[in-house]
Design a protein around this motif. Structure first.
Motif, PDB file in Angstrom:
ATOM      1  N   PHE A  12      67.108  29.938  65.335  1.00 22.40           N
ATOM      2  CA  PHE A  12      68.540  29.809  65.108  1.00 22.40           C
ATOM      3  C   PHE A  12      69.025  28.400  65.453  1.00 22.40           C
ATOM      4  O   PHE A  12      69.801  27.798  64.703  1.00 22.40           O
ATOM      5  N   LYS A  13      68.566  27.853  66.575  1.00 22.54           N
ATOM      6  CA  LYS A  13      68.953  26.509  66.977  1.00 22.54           C
ATOM      7  C   LYS A  13      68.494  25.489  65.939  1.00 22.54           C
ATOM      8  O   LYS A  13      69.234  24.559  65.597  1.00 22.54           O
ATOM      9  N   GLY A  14      67.276  25.639  65.451  1.00 19.33           N
ATOM     10  CA  GLY A  14      66.768  24.731  64.421  1.00 19.33           C
ATOM     11  C   GLY A  14      67.597  24.792  63.152  1.00 19.33           C
ATOM     12  O   GLY A  14      67.910  23.761  62.555  1.00 19.33           O
ATOM     13  N   LEU A  15      67.957  25.999  62.732  1.00 22.32           N
ATOM     14  CA  LEU A  15      68.786  26.137  61.530  1.00 22.32           C
ATOM     15  C   LEU A  15      70.161  25.515  61.714  1.00 22.32           C
ATOM     16  O   LEU A  15      70.676  24.831  60.814  1.00 22.32           O
ATOM     17  N   VAL A  16      70.767  25.727  62.867  1.00 22.90           N
ATOM     18  CA  VAL A  16      72.091  25.155  63.121  1.00 22.90           C
ATOM     19  C   VAL A  16      72.017  23.635  63.155  1.00 22.90           C
ATOM     20  O   VAL A  16      72.859  22.948  62.567  1.00 22.90           O
ATOM     21  N   LEU A  17      71.002  23.078  63.823  1.00 23.60           N
ATOM     22  CA  LEU A  17      70.879  21.621  63.881  1.00 23.60           C
ATOM     23  C   LEU A  17      70.600  21.022  62.510  1.00 23.60           C
ATOM     24  O   LEU A  17      71.163  19.982  62.150  1.00 23.60           O
ATOM     25  N   CYS A  18      69.738  21.646  61.736  1.00 22.72           N
ATOM     26  CA  CYS A  18      69.448  21.132  60.391  1.00 22.72           C
ATOM     27  C   CYS A  18      70.676  21.190  59.497  1.00 22.72           C
ATOM     28  O   CYS A  18      70.942  20.261  58.728  1.00 22.72           O
ATOM     29  N   THR A  19      71.443  22.276  59.584  1.00 24.08           N
ATOM     30  CA  THR A  19      72.665  22.390  58.795  1.00 24.08           C
ATOM     31  C   THR A  19      73.670  21.315  59.213  1.00 24.08           C
ATOM     32  O   THR A  19      74.296  20.671  58.364  1.00 24.08           O
ATOM     33  N   GLY A  20      73.818  21.126  60.514  1.00 29.30           N
ATOM     34  CA  GLY A  20      74.736  20.095  60.996  1.00 29.30           C
ATOM     35  C   GLY A  20      74.318  18.698  60.568  1.00 29.30           C
ATOM     36  O   GLY A  20      75.153  17.890  60.178  1.00 29.30           O
ATOM     37  N   MET A  21      73.016  18.407  60.620  1.00 26.76           N
ATOM     38  CA  MET A  21      72.534  17.098  60.181  1.00 26.76           C
ATOM     39  C   MET A  21      72.776  16.893  58.694  1.00 26.76           C
ATOM     40  O   MET A  21      73.164  15.807  58.258  1.00 26.76           O
ATOM     41  N   PHE A  22      72.556  17.945  57.900  1.00 27.83           N
ATOM     42  CA  PHE A  22      72.780  17.838  56.457  1.00 27.83           C
ATOM     43  C   PHE A  22      74.228  17.478  56.167  1.00 27.83           C
ATOM     44  O   PHE A  22      74.513  16.550  55.401  1.00 27.83           O
ATOM     45  N   PHE A  23      75.172  18.218  56.784  1.00 28.84           N
ATOM     46  CA  PHE A  23      76.577  17.953  56.508  1.00 28.84           C
ATOM     47  C   PHE A  23      77.036  16.618  57.097  1.00 28.84           C
ATOM     48  O   PHE A  23      77.911  15.951  56.524  1.00 28.84           O
ATOM     49  N   ALA A  24      76.472  16.186  58.219  1.00 29.10           N
ATOM     50  CA  ALA A  24      76.827  14.882  58.779  1.00 29.10           C
ATOM     51  C   ALA A  24      76.362  13.754  57.860  1.00 29.10           C
ATOM     52  O   ALA A  24      77.112  12.807  57.601  1.00 29.10           O
ATOM     53  N   ILE A  25      75.141  13.860  57.350  1.00 28.64           N
ATOM     54  CA  ILE A  25      74.632  12.835  56.435  1.00 28.64           C
ATOM     55  C   ILE A  25      75.432  12.834  55.143  1.00 28.64           C
ATOM     56  O   ILE A  25      75.794  11.774  54.619  1.00 28.64           O
ATOM     57  N   LYS A  26      75.746  14.022  54.625  1.00 28.08           N
ATOM     58  CA  LYS A  26      76.529  14.123  53.390  1.00 28.08           C
ATOM     59  C   LYS A  26      77.918  13.521  53.590  1.00 28.08           C
ATOM     60  O   LYS A  26      78.409  12.788  52.733  1.00 28.08           O
ATOM     61  N   TRP A  27      78.556  13.805  54.728  1.00 27.31           N
ATOM     62  CA  TRP A  27      79.887  13.272  54.977  1.00 27.31           C
ATOM     63  C   TRP A  27      79.857  11.755  55.073  1.00 27.31           C
ATOM     64  O   TRP A  27      80.707  11.071  54.495  1.00 27.31           O
ATOM     65  N   HIS A  28      78.860  11.201  55.792  1.00 27.80           N
ATOM     66  CA  HIS A  28      78.773   9.747  55.914  1.00 27.80           C
ATOM     67  C   HIS A  28      78.463   9.097  54.562  1.00 27.80           C
ATOM     68  O   HIS A  28      78.974   8.018  54.253  1.00 27.80           O
ATOM     69  N   TYR A  29      77.641   9.739  53.762  1.00 22.26           N
ATOM     70  CA  TYR A  29      77.337   9.202  52.434  1.00 22.26           C
ATOM     71  C   TYR A  29      78.583   9.191  51.567  1.00 22.26           C
ATOM     72  O   TYR A  29      78.878   8.205  50.889  1.00 22.26           O
ATOM     73  N   ASP A  30      79.351  10.276  51.597  1.00 16.76           N
ATOM     74  CA  ASP A  30      80.584  10.342  50.815  1.00 16.76           C
ATOM     75  C   ASP A  30      81.609   9.333  51.309  1.00 16.76           C
ATOM     76  O   ASP A  30      82.324   8.717  50.504  1.00 16.76           O
TER      77      ASP A  30
END
Length: 79
Positions: A12-30
């Protein structure tokens, strides 16, 4: 037999961290695509302010720790 609780929580921790990293990278890219008009000088000034703030907070934390430990009577002499 292994306990299943740590396995579930680690997954669960791995999934939450991976999801958070995905959205953080997407937000910074946008934001990078949207904010092309930001000048290089503004970025350098902001980075300098962050570096100065970090250095000052580290210095203040060091002094507070030193004086608090002296006040509590801890021995701070080197051997």
């Amino acid at each position: 037999m292994m306990d299943w609780t740590p396995i579930v929580f680690v997954i669960f921790k791995g999934l939450v961290l991976c999801t958070g990293m995905f959205f953080a990278i997407k937000w910074h890219y946008d934001q990078g695509k949207k904010g092309k008009e930001m000048q290089k000088g503004a970025v350098l000034r902001a980075g300098g302010k962050v570096a100065v703030l970090f250095t000052l907070s580290l210095l203040v934390l060091g002094f507070v720790t030193f004086f608090l430990s002296r006040m509590l009577g801890m021995d701070l002499t080197f051997p």
